[in-house]
Design a protein around this motif. Sequence first.
Motif, short mmCIF file in Angstrom:
data_model
loop_
_atom_site.label_atom_id
_atom_site.label_comp_id
_atom_site.label_asym_id
_atom_site.label_seq_id
_atom_site.Cartn_x
_atom_site.Cartn_y
_atom_site.Cartn_z
N ASP A 1 -8.52 6.30 1.58
CA ASP A 1 -8.09 7.69 1.19
C ASP A 1 -9.16 8.69 1.76
OD1 ASP A 1 -9.70 7.97 -1.02
OD2 ASP A 1 -8.14 7.83 -2.44
N TYR B 1 -2.66 5.93 6.87
CA TYR B 1 -2.53 4.53 6.68
C TYR B 1 -2.08 4.01 7.79
CZ TYR B 1 -0.78 0.12 4.68
OH TYR B 1 -0.28 -1.24 4.52
N LYS B 2 -2.72 2.90 8.43
CA LYS B 2 -2.42 2.39 9.87
C LYS B 2 -1.26 1.33 9.69
CE LYS B 2 -4.18 0.29 13.81
NZ LYS B 2 -5.09 -0.12 14.78
N TYR C 1 -6.61 0.39 2.79
CA TYR C 1 -6.48 1.81 3.06
C TYR C 1 -7.71 2.61 2.69
CZ TYR C 1 -4.49 6.46 2.32
OH TYR C 1 -4.33 7.84 2.48
N ILE D 1 0.62 -1.20 0.08
CA ILE D 1 0.02 0.09 -0.08
C ILE D 1 0.68 1.23 -0.04
CG2 ILE D 1 -1.75 1.24 1.23
CD1 ILE D 1 -2.79 -1.39 0.00
N SER D 2 1.77 1.39 0.94
CA SER D 2 2.60 2.68 1.19
C SER D 2 3.85 2.61 0.17
CB SER D 2 2.94 2.68 2.71
OG SER D 2 3.84 1.89 2.73
#
Length: 834
Positions: free
Chosen positions: A590, A535-536, A588, A462-463
């Motif tokens: 946004d 984002y966790k 995620y 994701i990141s």
Amino acid sequence: MQKEAKARIKINNLLQDSGWRFFDDEKGKANIVLENNTKITKKAIDEFGSDFEKTQGGFIDFLLLDEKGFPLVVLEAKSEDKDPLDGKEQARRYAQSQNTRFIILSNGNLHYFWDLERGNPSVITTFPTGESLKHFEAFKPSFATLAEEKVESDYIVLTQNPNYQKDPRWADETQRGELTREQDLKFLRPYQLSAIHALQKSAKEGRDRYLFEMATGTGKTLISGAVIKLFLKSGNAKRILFLVDRLELEDQAWKNFVRYLKNDFTCAIYKENKDDWRKAEIVVSTVQSLSFNNKYKKLFSPTDFDLVISDEAHRSIGGNSRAVFEYFVGYKLGLTATPKDYLKNIDPMKISEKDPRAWERRQLLDTYTTFGCESGEPTFRYSLLDGVKDGFLVNPIVADARTEITTELLSEKGYSLMVENEEGVEEEQTFFQKDFERKFFSEKTNQIFCKTFLENALNDPISGEIGKGIVFCVSQKHASKVTQILNQFADQLWPGKYNSDFALQITSNIPDAQQFPINFANNNLNGQTKWLAGYKSSKTRICVTVGMMTTGYDCQDVLNLCMMRPIFSPTDFIQIKGRGTRKYSFGYKDADNEITTAEKATFKLFDFFANCEYFEEKYNYDQVIKLPIKTGTGTNGGDGVDIDEINIFNPDPLKTFSEKAVGLAGMKVDWKFFDKFEAVIKNDPIAKEKYEQGDIRGVEEYVKDEIFDKPEDYFNLEKLRKSIKADRRVSLKEFIEKIFGGITAFKSKDELLEEEFEKFVAILKPDSKHILPIKNYLKAYITDPEIRDIVETKEYSRFATNPKVTMKDFKELNGYREIVPEYVKDYVSLNAFM
């Protein structure tokens, strides 16, 4: 007559130690009746036949009464040279005449507890208390009820929320997932159900010991929860003991059992509920906290628990811990992720002290025997390959990143062994350790390892940053170095993203280390990532440890595992690999409520020391990474990080040399030396805090690093031992326990020998005929190096002139001549008796 009198004296002491009273006192009325005359009832004659007519009356050696004065236990005593089981049928008749359910058979050295409604007599090392027997009497176990209890996929869910099917969301299949997640409902997977049903089938066949061999990540704690409910709900247990082998797993297991079963049953951690643990149906404890100084015998009666579950069984029943496990009568369940046949081409009968794999193989074989699986087939098996095939687990990409000198670790001089140090603490040590550290873990070698890891690690889907990972190091010092290097690289590669918290050292010498893995799993270790707002995911990306995060640690979104150390324990290897096998859904949302998801399809396992090849022979690596191992002017990996040449050192023929001036404090032992040391430790806030947290190992390490050999007092273990004038080598752990009240006195050598004999009996259950020769031989073998030498060299003729073990004694031992030495090697620390 002399042997009979000795047996009676020992039995009297055992009764009093367990709270039984010969005379009225402030605790209550006498509850032991001696030589009670009894008559055989017609009921007994009808049930057991004409044999009873030959003995129409008799005398019960000891009749134990309950708090109301009614018969509770018949104790049949034999002389020391008689087998207690010789009195089995006579005791059964007496018990029938008194309408009692329980029998104790004893000759003073060997004891059996027999529940007439349950099965065969079981070896015990202490007598049950009256209180525990009343608990035991309150339920009647039955293999039939255990086998017939209906267990389906919602077995745990029906305790969490018995009305879940009435929820409108359950009727709507599109909303079932939301309901399940919201209420954290734990449905059993098909293979988990199969495990429970396999146990029930085994119980139906009359077995009371079971072993589950299941891959890491398959939910053994959830299965344990289902087994616990099965036993409690079917009436086959009123109280259950769950044993773990690590402090952090104690809290983890308790939280899970509360989450699964709190609506029907109470769970407690023993050390936090020492005064009211009896109120709980489920008691959780580390095996270490019970085994030290034989605390389990002081804290519990053999009949206090009806089922004992051993998590990671071959660890928690290894060594002296096995005596804890065997102490309790009743059902036994073992859980292990390490299969017996994991190691290849190892002959278990040819054990080499230089091959730790063979030693652990023997431990695994012992585990299977302990749980009634002598054939090598566990009650239920579910492998990593099974889990991957069924879609519940993921396989790794294994990256081989060895250097040219790595292969030296596989030679004899490079072996790493699990051995006990002089304090009796088991730890992994490597031959030529100082040369090993210098040669393989120089600053430049560490830089290459870290750089290779960062360049090849999987990224978060994701990141896009480095995926979360765990690095396993050889020592705390090594972990500290690696952590520093990783943070330096992160600062150069990604300026402003991390403030020396890209990597975090998690070892027992770090304050709050127990909490860090929890925060890492919850994705808030040092806050959350700066790479993607909202984002966790944890800001700290890499945890650097030695062994704290191996067994039972659950962090599903780990993508990278790195072995910057050689591993010689198959269990450790299996556990480390298992940290990455769990599936995970990355997600995620946004600012525009757009949702991005990604499934964890694999993880990467970096192997810098040919560990996979060591365990799995000709291993086909998924990825081979060439390392810059030649000496030269340096390399530039293309990411802006320059690494200097690696210096390869030749072994130094002089292993150690040190000089130290001995002051006056070292020339004599002050009789107040221990008192002074006690005051220092008691007033040290860090030592006190670690002890209260149950981290005894952490206290030991702190004392060694921060208190021993300092100029103020020059405390050390040798001086402490001299100051208390003990007749043996007292360990640092014992000193710490004495200071903080864990023990009231240091045990003598003879007291320890008696305890070792009791453990031998509990574990191996020898026949009564050989009990006295075994006892003498065991004690002599532990304490006398000459006897050990006679046995090891097989120069048995020397027994003709040996005063401790004569030739006649040795001949009477039969098979125990070999069994005793093997037992001592596996279970006894000889250091304590020197």
